[in-house]
Scaffold this active site. Structure first.
Site: not given
Length: 120
Positions: A13, A83
C-alpha cells in the site's frame, strides 16, 4: 493473521511504501511469506505524481510487479490493485481513462511475464 483466521492481506500500500519506506523487494518478500502461509494477497502498485508527470507510470508499475515476480511463481492467490498514488490526498483525481490505461499495461505485463491466467 493466520491465527486470527484472516484470509487476505494488503501489501505494498502507498502509505507503507512512502511513509514507512518499504521497498519493492520488501513488498515482494512479504508477498512470498504471506502466500506460503496460505493467505491471499492484494498487491498494491502505483506511481507518485512526479512519476506520472514524467511519463513513468508503466515503468514504475512494471518495476513493482517485477520485484514480486522474482519471489513468486504461483499468482493464483495474488490480486494486483493499481493505486495511483498521485490521486491520494492531492486534490487530483484519476479519470476512468487513466485508470484503464494503467490496467491495460498491467495486464499486458502480467500476460508476458507471469501468465495469461494471471492477467485475466
Amino acid at each position: 493473521l493466520v491465527d486470527a483466521k484472516v484470509n487476505w492481506v494488503i501489501l505494498g500500500h502507498s502509505e507503507r511504501r512512502h511513509v514507512f519506506g518499504e521497498t519493492d523487494e520488501e513488498v515482494a518478500q512479504k508477498t512470498k511469506r504471506a502466500l506460503s502461509q496460505g493467505l491471499s494477497v492484494m498487491a498494491c502498485i502505483g506511481e507518485k505524481l512526479d512519476e506520472r508527470e514524467s511519463g513513468k507510470t508503466d515503468e514504475v508499475n512494471a518495476r513493482q510487479l517485477a520485484a514480486i515476480r522474482k519471489e513468486v511463481e504461483d499468482w493464483s492467490k495474488v490480486v494486483v490493485a493499481y493505486e495511483p498514488v498521485w490521486a491520494i490526498g492531492t486534490g487530483k483525481t484519476a479519470s476512468p481513462e487513466q485508470a484503464q490505461e494503467a490496467h491495460v499495461s498491467v495486464r499486458a505485463w502480467l500476460a508476458k511475464n507471469v501468465s495469461q491466467e494471471a492477467a485475466e
